[in-house]
Design an enzyme around this catalytic site. Structure first.
Site, mmCIF file in Angstrom:
data_model
loop_
_atom_site.group_PDB
_atom_site.id
_atom_site.type_symbol
_atom_site.label_atom_id
_atom_site.label_comp_id
_atom_site.label_asym_id
_atom_site.label_seq_id
_atom_site.Cartn_x
_atom_site.Cartn_y
_atom_site.Cartn_z
ATOM 1 N N LYS A 72 24.204 45.546 38.403
ATOM 2 C CA LYS A 72 23.682 44.304 37.821
ATOM 3 C C LYS A 72 23.679 43.188 38.868
ATOM 4 O O LYS A 72 22.703 42.501 39.071
ATOM 5 C CB LYS A 72 24.540 43.924 36.613
ATOM 6 C CG LYS A 72 24.133 42.624 35.971
ATOM 7 C CD LYS A 72 25.065 42.284 34.831
ATOM 8 C CE LYS A 72 24.858 40.835 34.431
ATOM 9 N NZ LYS A 72 25.799 40.388 33.417
ATOM 10 N N GLU A 131 31.736 48.994 45.965
ATOM 11 C CA GLU A 131 31.675 50.453 45.863
ATOM 12 C C GLU A 131 30.229 50.946 45.865
ATOM 13 O O GLU A 131 29.867 51.902 46.557
ATOM 14 C CB GLU A 131 32.336 50.932 44.561
ATOM 15 C CG GLU A 131 33.843 50.749 44.504
ATOM 16 C CD GLU A 131 34.254 49.440 43.856
ATOM 17 O OE1 GLU A 131 33.507 48.441 43.966
ATOM 18 O OE2 GLU A 131 35.345 49.408 43.261
ATOM 19 N N LYS A 174 38.494 42.297 42.768
ATOM 20 C CA LYS A 174 37.406 42.469 43.748
ATOM 21 C C LYS A 174 37.631 41.527 44.935
ATOM 22 O O LYS A 174 37.512 41.919 46.096
ATOM 23 C CB LYS A 174 36.056 42.110 43.119
ATOM 24 C CG LYS A 174 35.540 43.079 42.089
ATOM 25 C CD LYS A 174 34.127 42.670 41.661
ATOM 26 C CE LYS A 174 33.640 43.465 40.465
ATOM 27 N NZ LYS A 174 32.332 43.046 39.970
ATOM 28 N N GLY A 227 27.786 43.958 31.798
ATOM 29 C CA GLY A 227 27.833 45.280 32.429
ATOM 30 C C GLY A 227 28.238 46.378 31.465
ATOM 31 O O GLY A 227 27.626 47.451 31.403
ATOM 32 N N ARG A 228 29.265 46.123 30.656
ATOM 33 C CA ARG A 228 29.763 47.170 29.752
ATOM 34 C C ARG A 228 28.911 47.322 28.498
ATOM 35 O O ARG A 228 29.206 48.123 27.625
ATOM 36 C CB ARG A 228 31.232 46.895 29.395
ATOM 37 C CG ARG A 228 31.502 45.502 28.878
ATOM 38 C CD ARG A 228 32.991 45.212 28.870
ATOM 39 N NE ARG A 228 33.308 43.832 28.546
ATOM 40 C CZ ARG A 228 33.349 42.824 29.408
ATOM 41 N NH1 ARG A 228 33.068 43.057 30.688
ATOM 42 N NH2 ARG A 228 33.670 41.617 29.030
ATOM 43 N N GLU A 251 38.043 45.790 28.730
ATOM 44 C CA GLU A 251 37.469 44.753 29.601
ATOM 45 C C GLU A 251 37.009 43.562 28.740
ATOM 46 O O GLU A 251 36.981 42.427 29.197
ATOM 47 C CB GLU A 251 36.300 45.307 30.428
ATOM 48 C CG GLU A 251 36.074 44.515 31.719
ATOM 49 C CD GLU A 251 34.966 45.058 32.606
ATOM 50 O OE1 GLU A 251 34.020 45.679 32.102
ATOM 51 O OE2 GLU A 251 35.042 44.846 33.838
ATOM 52 N N HIS A 287 47.669 69.922 21.626
ATOM 53 C CA HIS A 287 48.664 70.733 22.330
ATOM 54 C C HIS A 287 49.311 69.930 23.442
ATOM 55 O O HIS A 287 49.864 70.489 24.385
ATOM 56 C CB HIS A 287 48.000 72.005 22.856
ATOM 57 C CG HIS A 287 47.374 72.798 21.744
ATOM 58 N ND1 HIS A 287 48.094 73.687 20.983
ATOM 59 C CD2 HIS A 287 46.135 72.748 21.221
ATOM 60 C CE1 HIS A 287 47.293 74.183 20.050
ATOM 61 N NE2 HIS A 287 46.098 73.618 20.169
#
Ligand SMILES: O=P(O)(O)OC[C@H]1O[C@](O)(CO)[C@@H](O)[C@@H]1O
Length: 545
Positions: A204, A210, A510, A265-266, A351, A382
Site C-alpha cells: 500500500k 521487507e 519499523k 492494510g489489514r 493490529e 491432540h
C-alpha cells in the site's frame, strides 16, 4: 477513569455475570436455548447458545452497545466519515465490495467508479494471464505467480487463496514471500523458471522494507536468469496507493494497480491487493468473494442488534474480556482449507484492537483486544485443547466448519464434524467428580487411588464457544465469513472507544529497525543505545560469539 466503566450498564454487567449459573444449568432450565440463541445470515449459521449468558445478559450487552452509539458509528464508517482520527482517513473497505451503482463519498468524491475501473483492469489482466495471452519474455505463458508483500498485503492474498484451493485455475501456481529473511525468497525461487514467472509486488505504502528488499532481490534473480531490463515489464506488476513511488522504483506505469488511503492494510484483500487471489481463482470467483462480504455488510447495517451476527459475536467477546477476565480468544477451523484463518484473524483483530488509549487520548481502564490464536481441528485436540479444557485461563473459542466437504471421502467428514461438536459439548458440560468416579467403577484401583484419578479427570466445563457453520466453503461464504470478523472487530473497538484503524506500535518497530540497520552498517561499534542493544548490534557486526 473513563465514563465507560462508570456507566450503570457496565456495573450491572459486573454484578450480573457473577450470578450466571453454570451452562449445564442454563441448558437444563431452557429447552429452547439453541433456537433462541442461534442466528442465520449470508449463508452462515451461528450457534451461540454455549455461552455464559441468559436473556438478561444479552439485554445488558445490547444496552452497552446502544450507549456506545453503535448504530451511529456503523453508519459513520459506511458513509466515509473520517473515523480513523489519528491518520485523518475514512475507513471504506466496504466500498470495495459495494454495488456498481452505489455512491460513496470520500474526500469529496464518489469513489465507486475508481473501484469499478480497478476491478475491470484486474479482470482484463487476469483473463490475459489465465488464457496464456500474457507472454513472458521468451513468448511462454505464465505458470507461476510470486506474490511479494507483508502484513495485510500478504495474509489476505495467501489465506484466501489457500481457502479457495478447489477453485484454482489449472496451470497456475502461486508462491507467497513476506519475510525479509532471504531464506524465504531463496526457497521460493528454487525450481522456478524466470521465463514463466510473474511477480506481483503488493505494498500500500510502497515503503515497506521487507517488500522493497524482496522485490529488488527478485529483480536481481530475474535478470541473472538471462532476462534484460526491458523484459521486466512482462514479469513485474505492482499494487499500491503510492503510484509515484512505484514508477520511480521502475515499475511500468501500465502494470500498476491502484489502491487507496481509505483502505487499511489489514482490510485490503478486497482491493487489487487481492490480485493473486483473482489470478488463481478467476475474476468471477473473486467477485463472488466480494459479493459474500457485501451481503454481510448489508446484514451488519440493517439487522437489529439482537439478530446481528457481528454484533452478537463482538458483544460476547466484550463480555469475556471485560467481565470474566479472558485475555485470549481461540479460532478453531474444522476445515483444512481454512487452516490459515486464525493467522488472518490474528492480524485483523490484534493490529486493530491492540490499543490502550481512547479516541480522545484517555488511558483505558479496561481490557481491549485479546490475544487471538488458533489452528485447525482436529490437530489442536491432540495438543493445546488440554489447556482449554483443564487450564486455569478462560479462553472463549470459535469453532468454524462447513457442513459439506470439498473432498468427500468415506467417513472422514462425519468424524471431523463429530470431533468439532464433541469438543464444544465437552467444553460446555465438563465432567464432575462424581461422573469421573463413576467411570472408574470397574477399574481395579483401590478407593483412594480412584478418588485421586477422578480428581485429575474433573473438567469444570462452563467454557464458552461459538459454532459457525456454512453449507460449503465457497468464495461467497468465505467473503461473508471474513467480513463477519471484520465487523466483529469494529464493534469491539466501538464499545472500547478506541481507533481500530491505526497501528502506531507497529510503525515504531519499523522506525527502530531502520535505525538499527544504519548502526549495523556503520564503520564503528554502536555505543549510543542501551547496553543490551549496543552489545547485540556489536556481536552481530563481529559475526560470531
Ligand atoms: O502494504 P504495506 O504498505 O507494504 O504495509 C504492509 C503492512 O504493514 C503494516 O502497516 C504493519 O506492518 C500493515 O498494516 C500492513 O498491512
Amino acid at each position: 477513569m473513563t465514563t465507560l466503566t462508570q456507566s450503570a450498564t457496565w456495573k450491572a454487567l459486573q454484578a450480573h455475570t457473577s450470578q450466571i449459573p453454570h451452562m449445564r444449568t442454563l441448558f437444563d432450565q431452557n429447552p429452547q436455548r439453541f433456537e433462541q440463541m442461534s442466528v442465520k445470515a449470508c449463508g452462515l449459521f451461528l450457534d451461540y447458545s454455549k455461552n455464559r449468558i441468559n436473556s438478561d445478559t444479552l439485554e445488558l450487552l445490547f444496552s452497552l452497545a446502544n450507549e456506545a452509539n453503535l448504530s451511529e458509528k456503523i453508519s459513520a464508517m459506511f458513509k466515509g466519515d473520517v473515523i480513523n482520527n489519528t491518520e485523518q482517513r475514512s475507513v471504506l473497505h466496504t466500498a470495495l465490495r459495494s454495488k456498481a451503482d452505489q455512491v460513496i463519498i470520500a474526500e469529496g468524491a464518489n469513489i465507486v467508479p475508481e473501484v469499478q475501473q480497478t476491478l475491470a483492469k484486474m479482470a482484463e489482466f487476469v483473463e490475459s494471464v489465465q488464457s496464456g495471452q500474457w507472454k513472458g519474455y521468451t513468448g511462454k505463458a505464465i505458470t507461476d505467480v510470486v506474490s511479494i508483500g507483508i502484513g495485510g498485503s500478504f495474509l489476505g492474498p495467501k489465506i484466501v487463496s489457500q481457502a479457495l484451493r478447489p477453485y484454482w485455475h489449472a496451470g497456475l501456481n502461486c508462491h507467497f514471500v513476506a519475510n525479509v529473511d532471504a531464506t524465504s525468497i531463496c526457497e521460493k525461487l528454487k525450481g522456478l523458471n524466470a521465463e514463466t514467472t510473474l511477480f506481483v509486488m503488493s505494498s500500500k505504502s510502497f515503503g515497506t522494507q521487507e517488500t522493497l528488499t524482496n522485490t529488488l532481490s527478485a529483480k536481481d534473480w530475474f535478470l541473472a536468469q538471462g532476462a534484460t531490463q526491458q523484459d521486466i515489464a512482462k514479469h513485474f506488476v505492482a499494487v499500491t496507493s503510492n503510484v509515484t513511488k512505484a514508477t520511480e522504483f521502475g515499475m511500468d506505469a501500465n502494470n500498476i494497480f491502484p489502491m487507496w488511503d481509505w483502505v487499511g492494510g489489514r482490510y485490503s484483500l478486497w482491493s487489487a491487493i487481492g490480485l493473486p487471489i483473482a489470478l488463481l481463482v478467476g475474476m468471477d470467483n473473486f467477485k463472488a468473494l466480494l459479493d459474500g462480504a457485501h451481503q454481510m455488510d448489508e446484514h451488519f447495517v440493517s439487522a437489529p442488534l439482537a439478530q446481528n451476527m457481528p454484533v452478537i459475536m463482538a458483544m460476547l467477546s466484550v463480555l469475556y474480556g471485560n467481565f470474566h477476565g479472558a485475555q485470549s480468544h481461540v479460532i478453531l477451523t474444522y476445515d483444512h482449507y481454512l487452516r490459515g484463518l486464525p493467522a488472518y484473524f490474528q492480524q485483523l483483530d490484534m493490529e486493530s484492537n491492540g490499543k490502550s488509549v481512547t479516541l480522545n487520548g484517555t488511558d483505558v481502564d479496561y481490557s481491549t483486544g485479546p490475544v487471538i490464536w488458533g489452528g485447525e481441528g482436529t490437530n489442536g485436540q491432540h495438543a493445546y485443547h488440554q489447556l482449554l479444557h483443564q487450564g486455569t485461563a478462560l479462553i472463549p473459542a470459535d469453532f468454524i466448519m462447513p457442513l459439506q466437504s470439498h473432498n468427500p471421502l468415506g467417513e472422514h467428514h462425519d468424524q471431523l464434524a463429530s470431533n468439532c461438536f464433541g469438543q464444544t459439548q465437552a467444553l460446555m458440560q465438563g465432567r464432575t467428580f462424581e461422573e469421573a468416579l463413576a467411570e472408574l467403577s470397574n477399574s481395579k484401583l483401590d478407593e483412594q487411588q480412584k478418588a485421586l484419578i477422578a480428581k485429575h479427570k474433573v473438567m469444570s466445563g462452563n467454557k464458552p464457544s461459538n459454532t459457525l457453520l456454512m453449507d460449503k466453503l465457497t468464495p461467497t461464504t468465505l467473503g461473508a465469513l471474513i467480513a463477519l470478523y471484520e465487523h466483529r472487530t469494529f464493534v469491539q473497538g466501538a464499545i472500547w472507544q478506541i481507533n481500530s484503524f491505526d497501528q502506531w506500535g507497529v510503525e515504531l518497530g519499523k522506525q527502530l529497525g531502520n535505525d538499527v540497520l544504519e548502526r549495523i552498517g556503520a564503520d564503528q561499534d554502536a555505543t549510543e543505545l542501551d547496553s543490551s542493544s549496543n552489545a547485540l548490534i556489536n556481536l552481530y557486526r563481529q559475526g560470531k560469539l
